[in-house]
Design an enzyme around this catalytic site. Structure first.
Site, mmCIF file in Angstrom:
data_model
loop_
_atom_site.group_PDB
_atom_site.id
_atom_site.type_symbol
_atom_site.label_atom_id
_atom_site.label_comp_id
_atom_site.label_asym_id
_atom_site.label_seq_id
_atom_site.Cartn_x
_atom_site.Cartn_y
_atom_site.Cartn_z
ATOM 1 N N ALA B 105 38.930 43.270 32.396
ATOM 2 C CA ALA B 105 40.150 43.867 32.981
ATOM 3 C C ALA B 105 40.024 43.963 34.510
ATOM 4 O O ALA B 105 38.930 44.227 34.998
ATOM 5 C CB ALA B 105 40.393 45.254 32.392
ATOM 6 N N PRO B 106 41.105 43.748 35.241
ATOM 7 C CA PRO B 106 42.484 43.508 34.792
ATOM 8 C C PRO B 106 42.827 42.044 34.503
ATOM 9 O O PRO B 106 43.992 41.711 34.366
ATOM 10 C CB PRO B 106 43.302 44.024 35.976
ATOM 11 C CG PRO B 106 42.440 43.708 37.157
ATOM 12 C CD PRO B 106 41.019 43.883 36.704
ATOM 13 N N GLY B 107 41.836 41.176 34.432
ATOM 14 C CA GLY B 107 42.102 39.818 33.979
ATOM 15 C C GLY B 107 42.347 38.795 35.068
ATOM 16 O O GLY B 107 42.681 37.649 34.773
ATOM 17 N N CYS B 222 31.368 44.710 43.785
ATOM 18 C CA CYS B 222 32.016 44.966 45.075
ATOM 19 C C CYS B 222 31.336 46.174 45.708
ATOM 20 O O CYS B 222 31.982 46.960 46.409
ATOM 21 C CB CYS B 222 33.521 45.132 44.930
ATOM 22 S SG CYS B 222 34.002 46.435 43.808
#
Lengths: 150, 292
Positions: B105-107, B222
């Site tokens: 997610a979120p894909g 990140c």
């Protein structure tokens, strides 16, 4: 249910029933390779292949993949609209007759038609005397992602 | 000065504010780059190619929100930060392969994998958090994905399924970085990376188990914290039969091999670390491991 929905647009068989897979209230078009893999796994997937549509109350909300397949069918009834009408349509508005630049397959009042901007399907609606009533448009992507406040 | 800023100073970096340029990825599953480029240009949108991201463009000027355009709704483009476009590029998935995305997610990266695979082969995508499933499914639908099977489960437990993969993306859950979030320094504590570090080790260990011999794993975060980045890779190359290889990226700094006086394996320098003010992207870390 999805087959009844497709029949409202065309009698052309462009999806084999064997290739469609129902997952709860949703339907998918599943390549054989992926279908075999899914069968061997111990858990039910939440998404598989190309999304065709979902049941919402008593009607079908089509997926983009299904709309594009319907748009390729030569028998599907379509209305082509202006840029401005296209934008209003994806904002959930109806299409007034004056904004229709062309039709295909002679839609009659009561028919379900795809609403097209050039060769791009934006959704579908019910063809009426003075307008096309919006029944689903791809602006739904934005509306369904909007956070719900408690 | 926050504890994090002091840590970055020790690592040789002075954190300065960075304003990110908005960026998009062209989804070639639905539209070619020249087609989208000319279509948007006609509407007054100015795009500039991101030199280090294959299908990436910075949005220099736009008279309307691209995220609420017909081009977005039709899946021709998706907003995606420039650095976030790189893990899949480093993974380099090919048509016909079997690939795993361990935190889907979120894909956006999931759909990028399918784009690189041209919707051919099998992508298994896993997301643990069921509240994030609607966003994942919407993106997969909008972006025209057709070779993905997604599950709501813990990626760490996938080893029980006895599946093996040619390639795996582990874009690991992490604490983020100061460019992504307002007042990041005031909101986060060191406890977070200690907790995340355990999860990240569990996930990378599962990933290596599920990788075919010769298969490639891309680990990315990140986060700018070495405990979530270089120290994880150092741990993995010492514990498992994997080696760290070149990412092929020209942007970013080499991975740190000395972290707070601790000496790490030399291989770790092959990773890429994105200090935001040096790359003009969000903070990022990317490593590529190959199984023996």
């Amino acid at each position: 249910m999805i087959w009844t929905f497709i029949d409202r647009f065309t009698d052309e068989e462009f999806i084999r029933e064997d290739d469609a897979y129902q997952l709860g209230d949703e339907w998918y078009l599943v390549p054989q390779q992926l279908f075999k893999l899914g069968k061997d796994l111990p858990r039910q997937p939440v998404f598989v292949g190309a999304f065709l549509g979902r049941k919402r109350n008593d009607y079908v909300v089509p997926g983009v993949a299904l709309l594009d397949l319907l748009a390729r069918s030569r028998k599907t009834k379509k209305v082509f609209v202006t840029d401005k009408a296209a934008w209003l349509f994806v904002c959930k508005k109806n299409v007034i007759t004056a904004s229709i630049t062309k039709t295909e397959n002679d839609p009659q009042p009561g028919d379900w038609v795809l609403v097209m901007l050039n060769d791009e399907c934006l959704g579908f609606g019910e063809f009426q005397k003075d307008d096309v009533k919006n029944m689903f448009d791809i602006g739904d992507f934005l509306r369904r992602e909007r956070p719900i406040r408690a | 000065m926050s504890v994090f800023e002091k840590r970055y100073h020790e690592l040789g970096y002075k954190p300065v504010p960075v304003v990110l340029k908005p960026s998009i990825r062209v989804n070639t599953l639905r539209c070619s780059e020249p087609e989208l480029f000319s279509r948007l240009a006609a509407k007054g949108v100015v795009l500039e190619k991101i030199p280090f991201a294959k299908n990436g463009y910075w949005v220099e000027k736009t008279p309307f929100s691209l995220g609420a355009s017909i081009e977005y709704l039709r899946g021709y483009l998706t907003p995606q930060e420039a650095a976030a476009q790189l893990p899949v590029q480093v993974l380099d998935p090919k048509p016909g392969e079997r690939v795993l995305d361990m935190a889907a997610a979120p894909g956006v990266k999931t759909s990028q994998i399918c784009q690189w695979m041209q919707n051919k082969g099998e992508l298994v995508a896993v997301e643990k958090n069921n509240r994030r499933l609607p966003g994942l499914k919407n993106n997969l639908e909008r972006l025209g994905v057709s070779n993905c099977i997604a599950f709501n489960t813990d990626a760490g437990k996938l080893v029980e399924w006895t599946l093996t993969f040619d390639k795996i993306l582990l874009d690991a859950p992490c604490m983020g970085n100061y460019v992504k979030e307002k007042d990041w320094f005031g909101k986060h504590s060191q406890k977070e990376f200690v907790r995340n570090n355990a999860t990240q080790k569990e996930l990378i260990s599962a990933a290596i188990t599920m990788l075919k011999p010769g298969g490639a794993l891309v680990y990315s975060t990140c986060s700018l914290e070495p405990e979530e980045d270089e120290l994880i890779i150092d741990w993995a190359v010492r514990k498992f039969k994997v080696r760290c290889v070149q990412t092929g990226l020209t942007i970013g700094n080499p991975g740190l091999t000395t972290v707070f006086d601790k000496r790490l394996s030399n291989e770790v320098q092959l990773c890429r670390r994105f200090w935001p003010s040096k790359t003009q992207t969000e903070g990022f870390f990317i490593a590529k491991l190959v199984k023996a």
